[in-house]
Scaffold this motif. Structure first.
Motif, PDB file in Angstrom:
ATOM      1  N   ALA A  86     -14.577   5.598   1.004  1.00 55.54           N
ATOM      2  CA  ALA A  86     -13.678   4.723   0.247  1.00 55.54           C
ATOM      3  C   ALA A  86     -13.362   5.275  -1.136  1.00 55.54           C
ATOM      4  CB  ALA A  86     -14.297   3.327   0.124  1.00 55.54           C
ATOM      5  N   ASP A  87     -14.170   6.186  -1.636  1.00 60.18           N
ATOM      6  CA  ASP A  87     -13.974   6.710  -2.982  1.00 60.18           C
ATOM      7  C   ASP A  87     -12.646   7.453  -3.119  1.00 60.18           C
ATOM      8  OD1 ASP A  87     -15.030   7.164  -5.677  1.00 60.18           O
ATOM      9  OD2 ASP A  87     -15.107   9.274  -5.085  1.00 60.18           O
ATOM     10  N   PRO A  94     -10.883   1.597  -3.711  1.00 61.31           N
ATOM     11  CA  PRO A  94     -12.306   1.950  -3.581  1.00 61.31           C
ATOM     12  C   PRO A  94     -13.237   0.805  -3.969  1.00 61.31           C
ATOM     13  CG  PRO A  94     -11.107   3.759  -4.561  1.00 61.31           C
ATOM     14  CD  PRO A  94     -10.149   2.594  -4.497  1.00 61.31           C
ATOM     15  N   ARG A  98     -15.531  -1.154  -1.202  1.00 61.88           N
ATOM     16  CA  ARG A  98     -16.982  -1.058  -1.393  1.00 61.88           C
ATOM     17  C   ARG A  98     -17.604  -2.441  -1.602  1.00 61.88           C
ATOM     18  NH1 ARG A  98     -18.211   4.416  -5.020  1.00 61.88           N
ATOM     19  NH2 ARG A  98     -17.935   5.878  -3.255  1.00 61.88           N
ATOM     20  N   GLU A 146      -4.882  11.176   0.587  1.00 63.54           N
ATOM     21  CA  GLU A 146      -5.059   9.723   0.667  1.00 63.54           C
ATOM     22  C   GLU A 146      -4.890   9.225   2.104  1.00 63.54           C
ATOM     23  OE1 GLU A 146      -2.462   7.828  -2.081  1.00 63.54           O
ATOM     24  OE2 GLU A 146      -3.503   8.594  -3.864  1.00 63.54           O
ATOM     25  N   VAL A 153     -11.798   6.046   6.547  1.00 62.99           N
ATOM     26  CA  VAL A 153     -12.397   4.729   6.317  1.00 62.99           C
ATOM     27  C   VAL A 153     -12.177   3.825   7.528  1.00 62.99           C
ATOM     28  CG1 VAL A 153     -12.299   2.635   4.917  1.00 62.99           C
ATOM     29  CG2 VAL A 153     -12.227   4.874   3.811  1.00 62.99           C
TER      30      VAL A 153
END
Length: 255
Positions: A86-87, A94, A98, A146, A153
């Motif tokens: 997710a970072d 993110p 998270r 991205e 993810v």
């Protein structure tokens, strides 16, 4: 159930018919001795039947619990991988993803685990995962990096959902129908058989039967106590998810 009843009736009928035929044969004697061949054969078969049913009643929950324990590690690891991935998402995604993962894992440990001991799951957990998947799917991304992060993810979120579905099945899993009943029935017959065969132990000779009854009673209770993967002596605990929460804190720097 009808098939089981017919099979038992057929087996009993064969025994009665065989006994009648041999009774009509000249020279055939009666076997009234508690230590005679009839009692010895029947006792051995009852013991073998109890051991067979008892083994099934123990091995099936043991295998289910072992598989359920491994699956909790799969699910928690997928959550950790999603937390890492997710970072690379854009904007505030993110932090949102998270937080959603942390809230989900906390919910599993704190709220859902007690229900799993009863063979149930909280539908709110599945709703949380659906919401997270929808949030990630709806992200607007630009660029290959991205786009790849979003796909990664989503892949990990799907892995979490798949592992959750398996955990739902593990929580509801029980030994095959009738196994616990047969364990109790055959255990009781093993204990009562010497008396049914005509033995009348007195004094110290009854101690072995008492000891056997105690051990069989303990074993029978054990088969019931371990029948669920998330309850009893073999219960799968939330350690994998607790470890995931610790890993979240380490990755996020105490977020």
């Amino acid at each position: 159930m009808l098939a089981y009843t017919l099979s038992v009736s057929a087996a009993v009928g064969v025994v009665l018919l065989t006994a009648l035929v041999f009774r009509l044969v000249r020279g055939a004697g009666e076997d009234r001795d508690p230590a005679g061949p009839t009692a010895g054969h029947a006792g051995a078969m009852l013991s073998a039947m109890f051991l067979l049913v008892f083994a099934i009643a123990v091995v099936v929950p043991w295998t289910t619990a072992d598989a359920a324990r491994q699956n909790t590690h799969v699910e928690s690891q997928a959550a950790i991988d999603a937390f890492w991935a997710a970072d690379a998402l854009p904007g505030t995604a993110p932090l949102e993803v998270r937080n959603a993962l942390r809230n989900y894992v906390t919910f599993v440990v704190r709220d859902e685990w007690p229900l799993m001991a009863q063979g149930r799951m909280d539908p709110l957990g599945a709703a949380r995962m659906d919401q997270l998947r929808g949030r990630v799917t709806g992200l607007e991304v630009s660029g290959d990096d991205e786009e790849e992060a979003k796909a990664t993810v989503l892949e990990h979120v799907r892995a979490i959902s798949a592992a959750r579905a398996q955990r739902t099945a593990d929580a509801a899993a029980r030994p095959p129908d009738g196994v616990l009943f047969l364990t109790v029935l055959t255990g009781a017959l093993v204990i009562l058989f010497p008396f049914l065969a005509g033995a009348r132990p007195r004094g110290l000779t009854i101690l072995p039967i008492v000891a056997t009854a105690g051990l069989l009673g303990f074993g029978t209770y054990l088969t019931w106590d371990i029948s669920r993967a998330f309850a009893g002596p073999l219960a799968v605990g939330p350690q994998a998810f607790q470890g995931a929460l610790q890993e979240f804190a380490r990755i996020g720097g105490g977020m």
